[in-house]
Design a protein around this motif. Structure first.
Motif, PDB file in Angstrom:
ATOM      1  N   ILE A 182       0.818  -1.212   0.000  1.00 24.03           N
ATOM      2  CA  ILE A 182       0.000   0.000   0.000  1.00 24.03           C
ATOM      3  C   ILE A 182       0.856   1.269   0.000  1.00 24.03           C
ATOM      4  O   ILE A 182       0.425   2.325  -0.460  1.00 24.03           O
ATOM      5  CB  ILE A 182      -0.984  -0.010   1.184  1.00 24.03           C
ATOM      6  CG1 ILE A 182      -2.086   1.017   0.950  1.00 24.03           C
ATOM      7  CG2 ILE A 182      -0.274   0.209   2.500  1.00 24.03           C
ATOM      8  CD1 ILE A 182      -3.288   0.840   1.839  1.00 24.03           C
ATOM      9  N   ALA A 183       2.092   1.168   0.473  1.00 28.49           N
ATOM     10  CA  ALA A 183       2.979   2.339   0.474  1.00 28.49           C
ATOM     11  C   ALA A 183       3.326   2.786  -0.942  1.00 28.49           C
ATOM     12  O   ALA A 183       3.704   3.941  -1.153  1.00 28.49           O
ATOM     13  CB  ALA A 183       4.252   2.028   1.251  1.00 28.49           C
ATOM     14  N   PHE A 184       3.206   1.904  -1.926  1.00 26.07           N
ATOM     15  CA  PHE A 184       3.520   2.227  -3.316  1.00 26.07           C
ATOM     16  C   PHE A 184       2.703   3.427  -3.803  1.00 26.07           C
ATOM     17  O   PHE A 184       3.225   4.318  -4.451  1.00 26.07           O
ATOM     18  CB  PHE A 184       3.250   0.999  -4.191  1.00 26.07           C
ATOM     19  CG  PHE A 184       3.465   1.218  -5.659  1.00 26.07           C
ATOM     20  CD1 PHE A 184       4.728   1.308  -6.182  1.00 26.07           C
ATOM     21  CD2 PHE A 184       2.379   1.331  -6.514  1.00 26.07           C
ATOM     22  CE1 PHE A 184       4.928   1.497  -7.539  1.00 26.07           C
ATOM     23  CE2 PHE A 184       2.566   1.517  -7.867  1.00 26.07           C
ATOM     24  CZ  PHE A 184       3.841   1.602  -8.378  1.00 26.07           C
ATOM     25  N   GLY A 185       1.419   3.465  -3.469  1.00 28.98           N
ATOM     26  CA  GLY A 185       0.562   4.575  -3.883  1.00 28.98           C
ATOM     27  C   GLY A 185       1.022   5.899  -3.304  1.00 28.98           C
ATOM     28  O   GLY A 185       1.091   6.916  -4.001  1.00 28.98           O
ATOM     29  N   PHE A 186       1.356   5.903  -2.011  1.00 34.20           N
ATOM     30  CA  PHE A 186       1.850   7.127  -1.377  1.00 34.20           C
ATOM     31  C   PHE A 186       3.166   7.571  -2.004  1.00 34.20           C
ATOM     32  O   PHE A 186       3.367   8.758  -2.283  1.00 34.20           O
ATOM     33  CB  PHE A 186       2.034   6.902   0.129  1.00 34.20           C
ATOM     34  CG  PHE A 186       2.702   8.045   0.820  1.00 34.20           C
ATOM     35  CD1 PHE A 186       1.984   9.182   1.141  1.00 34.20           C
ATOM     36  CD2 PHE A 186       4.050   7.995   1.128  1.00 34.20           C
ATOM     37  CE1 PHE A 186       2.605  10.249   1.769  1.00 34.20           C
ATOM     38  CE2 PHE A 186       4.677   9.056   1.750  1.00 34.20           C
ATOM     39  CZ  PHE A 186       3.946  10.184   2.070  1.00 34.20           C
ATOM     40  N   LEU A 187       4.056   6.611  -2.234  1.00 33.08           N
ATOM     41  CA  LEU A 187       5.361   6.956  -2.806  1.00 33.08           C
ATOM     42  C   LEU A 187       5.231   7.525  -4.212  1.00 33.08           C
ATOM     43  O   LEU A 187       5.914   8.486  -4.566  1.00 33.08           O
ATOM     44  CB  LEU A 187       6.266   5.721  -2.814  1.00 33.08           C
ATOM     45  CG  LEU A 187       6.676   5.199  -1.441  1.00 33.08           C
ATOM     46  CD1 LEU A 187       7.416   3.883  -1.583  1.00 33.08           C
ATOM     47  CD2 LEU A 187       7.507   6.214  -0.698  1.00 33.08           C
ATOM     48  N   ILE A 188       4.324   6.974  -5.008  1.00 29.85           N
ATOM     49  CA  ILE A 188       4.145   7.446  -6.381  1.00 29.85           C
ATOM     50  C   ILE A 188       3.465   8.812  -6.399  1.00 29.85           C
ATOM     51  O   ILE A 188       3.863   9.718  -7.131  1.00 29.85           O
ATOM     52  CB  ILE A 188       3.324   6.428  -7.199  1.00 29.85           C
ATOM     53  CG1 ILE A 188       4.117   5.156  -7.430  1.00 29.85           C
ATOM     54  CG2 ILE A 188       2.865   7.009  -8.522  1.00 29.85           C
ATOM     55  CD1 ILE A 188       5.348   5.319  -8.279  1.00 29.85           C
ATOM     56  N   LYS A 189       2.418   8.979  -5.600  1.00 33.02           N
ATOM     57  CA  LYS A 189       1.610  10.200  -5.703  1.00 33.02           C
ATOM     58  C   LYS A 189       2.206  11.386  -4.954  1.00 33.02           C
ATOM     59  O   LYS A 189       2.065  12.523  -5.397  1.00 33.02           O
ATOM     60  CB  LYS A 189       0.196   9.939  -5.208  1.00 33.02           C
ATOM     61  CG  LYS A 189      -0.727  11.112  -5.462  1.00 33.02           C
ATOM     62  CD  LYS A 189      -2.158  10.754  -5.323  1.00 33.02           C
ATOM     63  CE  LYS A 189      -3.021  11.957  -5.664  1.00 33.02           C
ATOM     64  NZ  LYS A 189      -4.420  11.700  -5.459  1.00 33.02           N
ATOM     65  N   TYR A 190       2.842  11.159  -3.828  1.00 34.81           N
ATOM     66  CA  TYR A 190       3.305  12.277  -3.006  1.00 34.81           C
ATOM     67  C   TYR A 190       4.823  12.339  -2.856  1.00 34.81           C
ATOM     68  O   TYR A 190       5.435  13.373  -3.110  1.00 34.81           O
ATOM     69  CB  TYR A 190       2.666  12.214  -1.613  1.00 34.81           C
ATOM     70  CG  TYR A 190       1.178  12.401  -1.651  1.00 34.81           C
ATOM     71  CD1 TYR A 190       0.620  13.623  -1.981  1.00 34.81           C
ATOM     72  CD2 TYR A 190       0.320  11.338  -1.403  1.00 34.81           C
ATOM     73  CE1 TYR A 190      -0.743  13.798  -2.033  1.00 34.81           C
ATOM     74  CE2 TYR A 190      -1.047  11.499  -1.461  1.00 34.81           C
ATOM     75  CZ  TYR A 190      -1.567  12.730  -1.774  1.00 34.81           C
ATOM     76  OH  TYR A 190      -2.924  12.891  -1.845  1.00 34.81           O
ATOM     77  N   PHE A 191       5.440  11.253  -2.456  1.00 31.91           N
ATOM     78  CA  PHE A 191       6.859  11.284  -2.124  1.00 31.91           C
ATOM     79  C   PHE A 191       7.740  11.567  -3.335  1.00 31.91           C
ATOM     80  O   PHE A 191       8.671  12.361  -3.259  1.00 31.91           O
ATOM     81  CB  PHE A 191       7.276   9.967  -1.457  1.00 31.91           C
ATOM     82  CG  PHE A 191       8.706   9.930  -1.036  1.00 31.91           C
ATOM     83  CD1 PHE A 191       9.128  10.628   0.075  1.00 31.91           C
ATOM     84  CD2 PHE A 191       9.644   9.222  -1.773  1.00 31.91           C
ATOM     85  CE1 PHE A 191      10.447  10.607   0.465  1.00 31.91           C
ATOM     86  CE2 PHE A 191      10.963   9.195  -1.398  1.00 31.91           C
ATOM     87  CZ  PHE A 191      11.377   9.888  -0.270  1.00 31.91           C
ATOM     88  N   SER A 192       7.457  10.911  -4.468  1.00 31.85           N
ATOM     89  CA  SER A 192       8.318  11.098  -5.641  1.00 31.85           C
ATOM     90  C   SER A 192       8.280  12.543  -6.139  1.00 31.85           C
ATOM     91  O   SER A 192       9.305  13.084  -6.544  1.00 31.85           O
ATOM     92  CB  SER A 192       7.927  10.135  -6.753  1.00 31.85           C
ATOM     93  OG  SER A 192       6.612  10.388  -7.180  1.00 31.85           O
ATOM     94  N   TYR A 193       7.110  13.173  -6.089  1.00 34.83           N
ATOM     95  CA  TYR A 193       7.021  14.568  -6.531  1.00 34.83           C
ATOM     96  C   TYR A 193       7.775  15.501  -5.593  1.00 34.83           C
ATOM     97  O   TYR A 193       8.443  16.439  -6.035  1.00 34.83           O
ATOM     98  CB  TYR A 193       5.567  15.011  -6.650  1.00 34.83           C
ATOM     99  CG  TYR A 193       4.857  14.348  -7.793  1.00 34.83           C
ATOM    100  CD1 TYR A 193       5.206  14.640  -9.100  1.00 34.83           C
ATOM    101  CD2 TYR A 193       3.870  13.405  -7.576  1.00 34.83           C
ATOM    102  CE1 TYR A 193       4.583  14.028 -10.166  1.00 34.83           C
ATOM    103  CE2 TYR A 193       3.227  12.784  -8.625  1.00 34.83           C
ATOM    104  CZ  TYR A 193       3.594  13.097  -9.923  1.00 34.83           C
ATOM    105  OH  TYR A 193       2.972  12.487 -10.963  1.00 34.83           O
ATOM    106  N   ALA A 194       7.687  15.251  -4.301  1.00 34.48           N
ATOM    107  CA  ALA A 194       8.423  16.080  -3.344  1.00 34.48           C
ATOM    108  C   ALA A 194       9.923  15.908  -3.539  1.00 34.48           C
ATOM    109  O   ALA A 194      10.688  16.892  -3.521  1.00 34.48           O
ATOM    110  CB  ALA A 194       8.018  15.723  -1.920  1.00 34.48           C
ATOM    111  N   LEU A 195      10.351  14.667  -3.746  1.00 36.40           N
ATOM    112  CA  LEU A 195      11.767  14.410  -3.965  1.00 36.40           C
ATOM    113  C   LEU A 195      12.257  15.066  -5.262  1.00 36.40           C
ATOM    114  O   LEU A 195      13.325  15.685  -5.290  1.00 36.40           O
ATOM    115  CB  LEU A 195      12.020  12.902  -4.011  1.00 36.40           C
ATOM    116  CG  LEU A 195      13.469  12.464  -4.135  1.00 36.40           C
ATOM    117  CD1 LEU A 195      14.244  12.867  -2.889  1.00 36.40           C
ATOM    118  CD2 LEU A 195      13.543  10.967  -4.340  1.00 36.40           C
TER     119      LEU A 195
END
Length: 168
Positions: free
Chosen positions: A62-75
């Motif tokens: 389930i962390a995949f969705g958070f990483l794709i939608k929020y974390f990758s853009y912030a990074l």
């Protein structure tokens, strides 16, 4: 209002900030690699499937969705800002700034074009495309005519409706 079901805060937040499209991608990808006879069909947001995705190396959790939608853009934003800061402080390749002006002007020209299309989106539409006649002047007039202007004397093809002032 009467007759409508009350939605909880968690459901409202998930509807606004959830990663719906990524869950569809996870469901498709996780069902491809699984043995459906042995493990069953993988379904997003169920305890059994999410627990299996957590410990299996071939499933997206389930962390995949958070990483794709929020974390990758912030990074990517942090990396981009760091690169821009470095480019401002030191000239590219050690060249003097007067030799880099061509590349900078191309970038500024691209930004101007993007802003023009953002301000005048009608530029991207051709109302005369399906009329069977070539009318570049009519298209130019149509593009630059404000939506509130009187267009009764303008020639518009029969199969294309003129823009209206009422919102869709």
């Amino acid at each position: 209002s009467k007759g409508q079901e009350q939605i909880g805060l968690g459901s409202k937040l998930w509807a606004l900030m959830g990663w719906h499209g990524v869950d569809d991608l996870r469901t498709q990808a996780n069902n491809i690699v699984r043995n459906k006879e042995k493990d069953g069909v993988w379904v997003a947001n169920t305890w059994k499937s999410e627990f299996q995705a957590l410990y299996r190396h071939d499933c997206f959790c389930i962390a995949f969705g958070f990483l794709i939608k929020y974390f990758s853009y912030a990074l990517l934003l942090v990396v981009t800002c760091t690169n821009i800061k470095g480019d401002i402080e030191t000239a590219y390749g050690g060249y003097p700034s007067d030799m880099l002006i061509v590349g900078q002007l191309i970038f500024v020209f691209m930004l101007v074009l993007v802003l023009i299309v953002a301000i005048f989106p009608r530029i991207m539409y051709d109302p005369f495309k399906h009329s069977g006649r070539d009318s570049h002047l009519g298209r130019l007039t149509w593009m630059l005519t404000p939506l509130s202007a009187d267009i009764s004397n303008m020639v518009i093809p029969a199969n294309i409706l003129p823009p209206t002032d009422t919102p869709c």
